[in-house]
Design an enzyme around this catalytic site. Structure first.
Site, PDB file in Angstrom:
ATOM      1  N   CYS A 175       0.845  -1.196   0.000  1.00 54.49           N
ATOM      2  CA  CYS A 175       0.000   0.000   0.000  1.00 54.49           C
ATOM      3  C   CYS A 175       0.884   1.252   0.000  1.00 54.49           C
ATOM      4  O   CYS A 175       1.615   1.481  -0.959  1.00 54.49           O
ATOM      5  CB  CYS A 175      -0.958  -0.060   1.194  1.00 54.49           C
ATOM      6  SG  CYS A 175      -2.130   1.305   1.334  1.00 54.49           S
ATOM      7  N   ASP A 231      -8.741  -3.309  -7.570  1.00 60.01           N
ATOM      8  CA  ASP A 231      -8.295  -2.264  -6.655  1.00 60.01           C
ATOM      9  C   ASP A 231      -8.940  -0.940  -7.056  1.00 60.01           C
ATOM     10  O   ASP A 231      -8.601  -0.357  -8.087  1.00 60.01           O
ATOM     11  CB  ASP A 231      -6.767  -2.149  -6.709  1.00 60.01           C
ATOM     12  CG  ASP A 231      -6.193  -1.271  -5.613  1.00 60.01           C
ATOM     13  OD1 ASP A 231      -6.885  -0.326  -5.178  1.00 60.01           O
ATOM     14  OD2 ASP A 231      -5.048  -1.520  -5.200  1.00 60.01           O
ATOM     15  N   HIS A 266      -7.556  -4.160  -3.407  1.00 59.94           N
ATOM     16  CA  HIS A 266      -6.425  -3.578  -2.702  1.00 59.94           C
ATOM     17  C   HIS A 266      -6.161  -4.401  -1.439  1.00 59.94           C
ATOM     18  O   HIS A 266      -7.064  -4.991  -0.856  1.00 59.94           O
ATOM     19  CB  HIS A 266      -6.749  -2.135  -2.316  1.00 59.94           C
ATOM     20  CG  HIS A 266      -5.570  -1.344  -1.858  1.00 59.94           C
ATOM     21  ND1 HIS A 266      -4.671  -0.794  -2.738  1.00 59.94           N
ATOM     22  CD2 HIS A 266      -5.146  -1.019  -0.612  1.00 59.94           C
ATOM     23  CE1 HIS A 266      -3.735  -0.145  -2.057  1.00 59.94           C
ATOM     24  NE2 HIS A 266      -4.004  -0.266  -0.770  1.00 59.94           N
TER      25      HIS A 266
END
Length: 298
Positions: A175, A231, A266
């Site tokens: 991330c 994502d 994600h």
């Protein structure tokens, strides 16, 4: 106020506020595992969270000085070994909490000295925040890239003085840390990087003057990008733009690759969250180890 790309990362991560049951699971895991999960990461999915034991390892908190500041870090390494390959493990937006520490222990079990510096330490305690938006605004958005690069240099120096081989360093991040992985691959002494769903584009600011797409042509180490098709914070067209930028760059830029996992959201590697996708996470881990092996980290 934090910028648009931080907003997008926050939206991709938001699962809603912690429920009482989620908070109970987090407290139980914190007691069982020692380090604990960041409050804003709740609810923790106890049924999928991986707990890697520290037996056979030297593991725990260390620190090193950078520009007069003591940077805390978590490190794990095979006990009694020296000359180890080094991997920098870069935190998510939640800082260095149990998931990142466990990832360090996984690398240590694979023979690495893994070190995860707490890169927000000057700005605040990320683990204490209960709301992602407030964490992003109060802490994450105030972290300068220059500070991060210097702290990672410090982590490499610490590792080299404590059983690691400074000539064999890799970096991986998740991330927020995925973006940093790309950035450090253009800055620091690493042989290879593995970026898990890190943002590739963004608006320039005083603290973040460049983004991965800007430094892609000058990479000093090849990066493997592991991304999710679903994502919502990282559009696939930005992956395509990054591929174009890499193709016109250095030999290390040209050697970089992407894997996009179908249907993966994600944070698909984050085993303690509902976003976890076991098949993609396990495949990505195998690819990460193979990437480091291919490019001389081990």
């Amino acid at each position: 106020m934090f910028n648009d790309d931080l907003h997008a990362d926050a939206r991709a991560l938001l699962p809603g506020r912690a429920t009482d049951a989620g908070a109970t699971r987090r407290t139980a895991l914190q007691a069982a595992l020692g380090l604990g999960y960041a409050a804003a990461a709740a609810p923790v999915m106890a049924q999928t969270a991986i707990a890697t034991p520290a037996d056979g390892l030297t593991a725990g908190e260390v620190s090193f000085m950078v520009n007069g500041f003591k940077v805390p870090a978590y490190r794990a390494a095979p006990a009694g070994k020296t000359g180890l390959p080094v991997v920098l493990v870069i935190q998510e937006i939640f800082g260095v909490h149990e998931y990142i520490a466990d990832t360090c222990r996984r690398f240590a079990k694979a023979g690495y000295l893994a070190i995860a510096p707490q890169l927000y330490a000057r700005q605040g305690d990320a683990s204490s925040y209960t709301e992602i938006a407030k964490l992003m605004a109060d802490v994450v958005a105030k972290v300068p890239d220059a500070q991060v690069m210097a702290d990672l240099d410090g982590a490499v120096a610490w590792a080299a003085a404590n059983g690691g081989d400074a000539a064999r360093v890799g970096i991986t991040g998740f991330c927020w840390g995925g973006r940093i992985t790309w950035m450090y691959a253009a800055h620091g002494p690493v042989k290879a990087g593995v970026a898990w769903y890190g943002r590739l584009v963004g608006q320039a600011s005083e603290l973040t003057p460049k983004h991965p797409i800007d430094i892609a042509p000058i990479l000093k180490a090849p990066v493997l990008g592991l991304y999710g098709e679903k994502d919502t914070g990282i559009p696939l067209d930005t992956v395509d733009k990054m591929k174009v930028a890499l193709a016109s760059g250095s030999a290390q830029a040209k050697a970089s690759e992407f894997v996009v996992y179908p249907d993966a959201p994600h944070a698909f590697h984050a085993d303690y969250r509902a976003s976890f996708r076991k098949e993609a996470a396990e495949d990505g881990w195998k690819r990460a180890l193979a990437w480091f092996n291919k490019h001389g980290v081990v």
